[in-house]
Design a protein around this motif. Sequence first.
Motif, PDB file in Angstrom:
ATOM      1  N   GLU A 191      33.621  20.853 -20.391  1.00 60.39           N
ATOM      2  CA  GLU A 191      33.731  19.388 -20.257  1.00 60.39           C
ATOM      3  C   GLU A 191      34.004  18.980 -18.813  1.00 60.39           C
ATOM      4  OE1 GLU A 191      36.534  17.615 -22.949  1.00 60.39           O
ATOM      5  OE2 GLU A 191      35.727  18.740 -24.650  1.00 60.39           O
ATOM      6  N   THR A 192      34.923  19.704 -18.155  1.00 59.27           N
ATOM      7  CA  THR A 192      35.281  19.350 -16.772  1.00 59.27           C
ATOM      8  C   THR A 192      34.140  19.647 -15.807  1.00 59.27           C
ATOM      9  OG1 THR A 192      36.395  21.484 -16.668  1.00 59.27           O
ATOM     10  CG2 THR A 192      37.773  19.563 -17.032  1.00 59.27           C
ATOM     11  N   ALA A 193      33.379  20.716 -16.072  1.00 58.11           N
ATOM     12  CA  ALA A 193      32.239  21.051 -15.205  1.00 58.11           C
ATOM     13  C   ALA A 193      31.165  19.975 -15.318  1.00 58.11           C
ATOM     14  CB  ALA A 193      31.674  22.404 -15.587  1.00 58.11           C
ATOM     15  N   ARG A 194      30.885  19.559 -16.546  1.00 60.47           N
ATOM     16  CA  ARG A 194      29.876  18.502 -16.751  1.00 60.47           C
ATOM     17  C   ARG A 194      30.306  17.208 -16.067  1.00 60.47           C
ATOM     18  NH1 ARG A 194      25.909  17.926 -20.693  1.00 60.47           N
ATOM     19  NH2 ARG A 194      26.746  19.633 -21.940  1.00 60.47           N
ATOM     20  N   ALA A 195      31.598  16.873 -16.194  1.00 56.82           N
ATOM     21  CA  ALA A 195      32.110  15.646 -15.588  1.00 56.82           C
ATOM     22  C   ALA A 195      31.999  15.687 -14.064  1.00 56.82           C
ATOM     23  CB  ALA A 195      33.559  15.433 -15.994  1.00 56.82           C
ATOM     24  N   SER A 196      32.335  16.822 -13.450  1.00 56.88           N
ATOM     25  CA  SER A 196      32.302  16.890 -11.986  1.00 56.88           C
ATOM     26  C   SER A 196      30.870  16.912 -11.451  1.00 56.88           C
ATOM     27  CB  SER A 196      33.088  18.094 -11.478  1.00 56.88           C
ATOM     28  OG  SER A 196      32.627  19.268 -12.063  1.00 56.88           O
ATOM     29  N   ILE A 197      29.928  17.500 -12.201  1.00 59.44           N
ATOM     30  CA  ILE A 197      28.520  17.488 -11.771  1.00 59.44           C
ATOM     31  C   ILE A 197      27.967  16.061 -11.851  1.00 59.44           C
ATOM     32  CG2 ILE A 197      26.182  18.230 -12.383  1.00 59.44           C
ATOM     33  CD1 ILE A 197      27.418  20.916 -13.241  1.00 59.44           C
ATOM     34  N   LEU A 198      28.260  15.359 -12.947  1.00 57.32           N
ATOM     35  CA  LEU A 198      27.773  13.991 -13.115  1.00 57.32           C
ATOM     36  C   LEU A 198      28.424  13.032 -12.119  1.00 57.32           C
ATOM     37  CD1 LEU A 198      27.678  13.809 -17.018  1.00 57.32           C
ATOM     38  CD2 LEU A 198      25.740  14.058 -15.463  1.00 57.32           C
ATOM     39  N   LYS A 199      29.709  13.270 -11.805  1.00 59.54           N
ATOM     40  CA  LYS A 199      30.426  12.426 -10.848  1.00 59.54           C
ATOM     41  C   LYS A 199      29.825  12.538  -9.450  1.00 59.54           C
ATOM     42  CE  LYS A 199      35.048  11.643  -9.007  1.00 59.54           C
ATOM     43  NZ  LYS A 199      36.378  12.240  -8.836  1.00 59.54           N
ATOM     44  N   ALA A 200      29.311  13.725  -9.123  1.00 60.58           N
ATOM     45  CA  ALA A 200      28.701  13.955  -7.807  1.00 60.58           C
ATOM     46  C   ALA A 200      27.279  13.407  -7.737  1.00 60.58           C
ATOM     47  CB  ALA A 200      28.695  15.444  -7.497  1.00 60.58           C
ATOM     48  N   GLY A 201      26.783  12.858  -8.838  1.00 56.90           N
ATOM     49  CA  GLY A 201      25.427  12.304  -8.845  1.00 56.90           C
ATOM     50  C   GLY A 201      24.385  13.308  -9.282  1.00 56.90           C
ATOM     51  N   GLY A 202      24.818  14.443  -9.787  1.00 55.87           N
ATOM     52  CA  GLY A 202      23.886  15.457 -10.266  1.00 55.87           C
ATOM     53  C   GLY A 202      23.521  15.231 -11.715  1.00 55.87           C
ATOM     54  N   GLU A 203      22.838  16.216 -12.299  1.00 54.76           N
ATOM     55  CA  GLU A 203      22.465  16.092 -13.705  1.00 54.76           C
ATOM     56  C   GLU A 203      22.612  17.436 -14.417  1.00 54.76           C
ATOM     57  OE1 GLU A 203      18.391  14.964 -14.196  1.00 54.76           O
ATOM     58  OE2 GLU A 203      17.740  16.129 -12.472  1.00 54.76           O
ATOM     59  N   CYS A 204      22.947  17.353 -15.696  1.00 56.74           N
ATOM     60  CA  CYS A 204      23.110  18.528 -16.545  1.00 56.74           C
ATOM     61  C   CYS A 204      21.981  18.519 -17.567  1.00 56.74           C
ATOM     62  CB  CYS A 204      24.458  18.510 -17.250  1.00 56.74           C
ATOM     63  SG  CYS A 204      25.852  18.460 -16.122  1.00 56.74           S
ATOM     64  N   LEU A 205      21.146  19.549 -17.525  1.00 50.45           N
ATOM     65  CA  LEU A 205      19.997  19.620 -18.419  1.00 50.45           C
ATOM     66  C   LEU A 205      20.193  20.708 -19.466  1.00 50.45           C
ATOM     67  CD1 LEU A 205      17.234  19.647 -15.685  1.00 50.45           C
ATOM     68  CD2 LEU A 205      17.832  17.705 -17.084  1.00 50.45           C
ATOM     69  N   THR A 206      19.469  20.564 -20.570  1.00 56.11           N
ATOM     70  CA  THR A 206      19.390  21.636 -21.555  1.00 56.11           C
ATOM     71  C   THR A 206      18.024  22.294 -21.385  1.00 56.11           C
ATOM     72  OG1 THR A 206      18.583  20.017 -23.144  1.00 56.11           O
ATOM     73  CG2 THR A 206      20.929  20.549 -23.220  1.00 56.11           C
ATOM     74  N   PHE A 207      17.827  23.432 -22.039  1.00 57.15           N
ATOM     75  CA  PHE A 207      16.583  24.170 -21.848  1.00 57.15           C
ATOM     76  C   PHE A 207      15.369  23.440 -22.419  1.00 57.15           C
ATOM     77  CE2 PHE A 207      19.422  27.552 -20.699  1.00 57.15           C
ATOM     78  CZ  PHE A 207      18.700  28.260 -19.749  1.00 57.15           C
ATOM     79  N   ASP A 208      15.554  22.652 -23.471  1.00 56.26           N
ATOM     80  CA  ASP A 208      14.404  21.902 -24.006  1.00 56.26           C
ATOM     81  C   ASP A 208      13.986  20.779 -23.056  1.00 56.26           C
ATOM     82  OD1 ASP A 208      16.815  20.698 -24.607  1.00 56.26           O
ATOM     83  OD2 ASP A 208      16.124  19.812 -26.483  1.00 56.26           O
ATOM     84  N   LYS A 209      14.979  20.146 -22.393  1.00 58.69           N
ATOM     85  CA  LYS A 209      14.647  19.120 -21.388  1.00 58.69           C
ATOM     86  C   LYS A 209      13.948  19.755 -20.180  1.00 58.69           C
ATOM     87  CE  LYS A 209      17.278  15.415 -22.887  1.00 58.69           C
ATOM     88  NZ  LYS A 209      18.684  15.686 -23.136  1.00 58.69           N
ATOM     89  N   LEU A 210      14.397  20.957 -19.796  1.00 62.30           N
ATOM     90  CA  LEU A 210      13.776  21.666 -18.675  1.00 62.30           C
ATOM     91  C   LEU A 210      12.329  22.032 -18.998  1.00 62.30           C
ATOM     92  CD1 LEU A 210      14.205  23.113 -15.883  1.00 62.30           C
ATOM     93  CD2 LEU A 210      14.651  25.158 -17.204  1.00 62.30           C
TER      94      LEU A 210
END
Length: 132
Positions: free
Chosen positions: A51-70
């Motif tokens: 949860e904290t990793a996803r939050a810090s990536i999104l806060k920095a303006g990045g994105e978290c993808l899943t393999f189906d989205k990729l």
Amino acid sequence: RKSKPPLSIQKLAKLMAGKDGKIAVVVGTVTDDKRLFEVPKLSVCAMRFTETARASILKAGGECLTFDKLAMRSPLGKGTVLLRGPVKARESERHFGKAPGVPHSSTAPRVRAKGRKFEKARGKRSSRGYKV
């Protein structure tokens, strides 16, 4: 479990330095790292995010993808960097290799407990394995 080791954001940022516009692909979990104060903008595809990793990536303006989205975005895997966590970092890896007690072996013995009676004075007393 062995082939899906976790990877911290700090290591991810270090490995993705100079690879702007590419997507980091991690077969495993992406974990947060409190030691990294400024998280760079990253596009990361992984099996799981804490949860904290996803939050810090999104806060920095990045994105978290899943393999189906990729797979929808980059079907041939172009513009991706395949990364992997430390496979040999598991505690069980310490017990693999040359037998413990053999010359030039740094293998840890499998011990039931770390108490007074277990593997203490090994090599000094014949009642505790062997005597030199």
